[in-house]
Scaffold this motif. Structure first.
Motif, PDB file in Angstrom:
ATOM      1  N   ALA A  31       0.854  -1.187   0.000  1.00 51.58           N
ATOM      2  CA  ALA A  31       0.000   0.000   0.000  1.00 51.58           C
ATOM      3  C   ALA A  31       0.892   1.239   0.000  1.00 51.58           C
ATOM      4  O   ALA A  31       2.002   1.208   0.510  1.00 51.58           O
ATOM      5  N   VAL A  32       0.373   2.281  -0.575  1.00 51.87           N
ATOM      6  CA  VAL A  32       1.157   3.507  -0.720  1.00 51.87           C
ATOM      7  C   VAL A  32       1.564   4.068   0.642  1.00 51.87           C
ATOM      8  O   VAL A  32       0.755   4.153   1.557  1.00 51.87           O
ATOM      9  N   ARG A  72      -4.169   8.981  -6.794  1.00 53.17           N
ATOM     10  CA  ARG A  72      -4.289  10.388  -6.411  1.00 53.17           C
ATOM     11  C   ARG A  72      -3.524  10.686  -5.127  1.00 53.17           C
ATOM     12  O   ARG A  72      -2.976  11.785  -4.953  1.00 53.17           O
ATOM     13  N   GLY A  73      -3.484   9.700  -4.207  1.00 60.33           N
ATOM     14  CA  GLY A  73      -2.792   9.879  -2.931  1.00 60.33           C
ATOM     15  C   GLY A  73      -1.314  10.207  -3.095  1.00 60.33           C
ATOM     16  O   GLY A  73      -0.675  10.672  -2.159  1.00 60.33           O
ATOM     17  N   GLY A 124     -10.034  14.756  -2.505  1.00 54.13           N
ATOM     18  CA  GLY A 124     -10.644  13.589  -3.168  1.00 54.13           C
ATOM     19  C   GLY A 124     -10.171  12.340  -2.453  1.00 54.13           C
ATOM     20  O   GLY A 124      -9.339  12.403  -1.551  1.00 54.13           O
ATOM     21  N   ILE A 125     -10.704  11.192  -2.860  1.00 56.58           N
ATOM     22  CA  ILE A 125     -10.294   9.934  -2.226  1.00 56.58           C
ATOM     23  C   ILE A 125      -8.797   9.748  -2.473  1.00 56.58           C
ATOM     24  O   ILE A 125      -8.338   9.842  -3.604  1.00 56.58           O
ATOM     25  N   GLN A 126      -8.049   9.481  -1.401  1.00 55.57           N
ATOM     26  CA  GLN A 126      -6.590   9.343  -1.519  1.00 55.57           C
ATOM     27  C   GLN A 126      -6.223   7.919  -1.934  1.00 55.57           C
ATOM     28  O   GLN A 126      -5.669   7.134  -1.173  1.00 55.57           O
ATOM     29  N   TRP A 127      -6.527   7.600  -3.184  1.00 57.10           N
ATOM     30  CA  TRP A 127      -6.246   6.251  -3.701  1.00 57.10           C
ATOM     31  C   TRP A 127      -4.750   5.987  -3.765  1.00 57.10           C
ATOM     32  O   TRP A 127      -3.959   6.866  -4.108  1.00 57.10           O
ATOM     33  N   GLY A 128      -4.385   4.740  -3.508  1.00 53.13           N
ATOM     34  CA  GLY A 128      -3.033   4.275  -3.778  1.00 53.13           C
ATOM     35  C   GLY A 128      -3.011   3.689  -5.185  1.00 53.13           C
ATOM     36  O   GLY A 128      -3.550   4.292  -6.115  1.00 53.13           O
ATOM     37  N   TYR A 129      -2.415   2.484  -5.325  1.00 51.83           N
ATOM     38  CA  TYR A 129      -2.274   1.877  -6.654  1.00 51.83           C
ATOM     39  C   TYR A 129      -3.467   1.016  -7.075  1.00 51.83           C
ATOM     40  O   TYR A 129      -3.511   0.529  -8.193  1.00 51.83           O
TER      41      TYR A 129
END
Ligand SMILES: Nc1nc2c(c(=O)[nH]1)N[C@H]1C(S)=C(S)[C@@H](COP(=O)(O)O)O[C@H]1N2
Ligand SMILES: [Mo]
Length: 412
Positions: free
Chosen positions: A37-38, A144-145, A153-158
């Motif tokens: 995870a990021v 985006r994270g 916004g949602i702090q998406w990882g990969y």
């Protein structure tokens, strides 16, 4: 008595230790899944990066619960097709009905349709040619994270993406049955979910008629040979191969063909990118303004899937680097791997080709000559010469992150 500051501090710790992170739940899942995870997320986000299972799903990385936003741990991307029960989940609205397949109907109407119609799931399965396409479903805001400076916004990882075989009927065949008028401009799609608060704009998207008529654009009711999971759009969703998943409307209930640009919030205001910042071939001209344009195609990208940052290997050991590469459908031509932080590059071997919209696996093996830290990078290039960036192309909504993925490993 506690000071205000102490009070804040203690309630924060309480929520981190007890309320936000249900311990019983954490104990049940494999914490190693969070290994990739990021890590570079904004302060505060990482503590909440927990694994949690929605009904029918494996534990996924929870971003928000209401509406449900869960990303897929990178380990699952070692497979060509992402298992349905590990496929990411993204919603904008919190009221998500469980659709009954027996009463579900899809309406086709709009001012640019000759014969409005209503179709059942049975109609879709029996009255039209059945087709299947392998395609990457990728959230515009994936990674985006990692944006610097950070954007809201949602702090998406990969993991706001997945690859699946989608089966259903061509949207083109439905539209031809309904008959298009000469002035047909956009196809507007809506799903069964709605906002909870009054005034929340319904999640409605449009695509240009030419994209709706592309033979790969389908209404899918199956994913990897099984009915769509509830969380991924049961009983049917739009699949727009090559374009980011914002257009892939789940629980689809209506299709309207219109002669004017659709101006709802999710078209006019959200999901836009600055003009001329990204190498876009397929443009959505009826929605373009002088400054920005709707996001359309997926940018060429790749990911290392089998290594974890900081992973240790023994000198003399053969190291396999494995990953995936994808783009908007122009065909991945090559993936290059660097083991020295980008100084030199070698071509990876490409895996089986499942079609231009599927991601493609790649493999690279090397035996380090000495001990030390090795910075592994992967970079994909497609057949029209597009490649990944080293410098982030920053944009206010945090879309299209395709910076070369980098992982440091140790040889001891
Ligand atoms: N009905 C509905 N469809 C939707 C959305 C939504 O909020 N509601 N979100 C879209 C976005 S932005 C993405 S990234 C994808 C995610 O698909 P998934 O949840 O199946 O992974 O669904 C798309 N379709
Ligand atoms: Mo998305």
């Amino acid at each position: 008595m506690l000071s205000r500051r102490e009070l804040l501090k203690s309630s924060f710790m309480l929520s981190t230790a007890g309320l936000l992170v249900p311990k019983a739940l954490l104990a049940k899942v494999d914490p190693a899944l969070l290994g990739t995870a990021v890590k570079e997320l904004p302060e505060g986000t990482l503590e909440e990066q927990i694994l949690e299972a929605l009904p029918g799903k494996k534990p996924l990385i929870k971003k928000t619960f209401r509406p449900p936003n869960y990303e897929t741990p990178v380990e699952y991307f070692n497979e060509v097709f992402t298992p349905n029960n590990a496929f990411f989940v993204r919603y904008h609205l919190s009221n998500i009905p469980e659709v009954d397949a027996r009463t579900w109907k899809l309406t086709i109407s709009g001012d640019a349709v000759e014969k409005p119609m209503e179709l059942t799931l049975e109609d879709l399965k029996t009255k039209f040619e059945q087709v299947e396409v392998a395609a990457v479903c990728l959230c515009s805001g994936n990674r985006r994270g990692l944006m610097k400076p950070h954007v809201p916004g949602i702090q998406w990882g990969y993991g706001a993406m997945g690859n699946a075989r989608w089966k259903g009927v061509r949207l083109k065949d439905l539209l031809n049955r309904a008959g298009l008028k000469a002035n047909a401009l956009e196809v507007v799609v809506d799903g069964a979910d709605t906002g909870v608060a009054a005034g929340t704009p319904d999640f409605i998207k449009s695509i240009p008629v030419w994209k709706a008529l592309d033979e790969n654009t389908i209404i899918a009711y199956e994913m990897n040979g099984e009915p769509l999971p509830h969380w991924n759009g049961f009983p049917a969703r739009l699949v727009v191969p090559g374009w980011t998943a914002t257009y892939w409307i789940k629980h689809i209930t209506s299709i309207q063909v219109v002669s004017k640009p659709y101006d709802g919030f999710w078209m006019k205001t959200a999901y836009r990118i600055p003009l001329n910042k990204f190498p876009v071939v397929q443009r959505f001209l009826s929605q373009e303004t002088a400054v920005n344009t709707p996001i359309t195609e997926i940018m060429v990208n790749s990911l290392i899937t089998n290594l974890k940052d900081g992973q240790t290997f023994r000198l003399g050991q053969l190291i396999e680097v494995k990953g995936i590469a994808w783009d908007g459908g122009y065909i991945i031509k090559k993936v290059e791997v660097s083991t020295d932080g980008g100084k030199t590059w070698q071509e990876a071997e490409l895996g089986k080709d499942y079609g231009r919209y599927s991601w493609r696996q790649w493999f690279y093996r090397f035996k380090p000559a000495k001990k030390g830290t090795y910075t592994i990078m992967a970079k994909a290039t497609n057949s029209i010469g597009q490649t990944q960036t080293f410098e982030l192309i920053w944009n206010p909504a945090g879309y299209h992150h395709n910076v070369v993925h980098t992982i440091n490993i140790k040889v001891v």
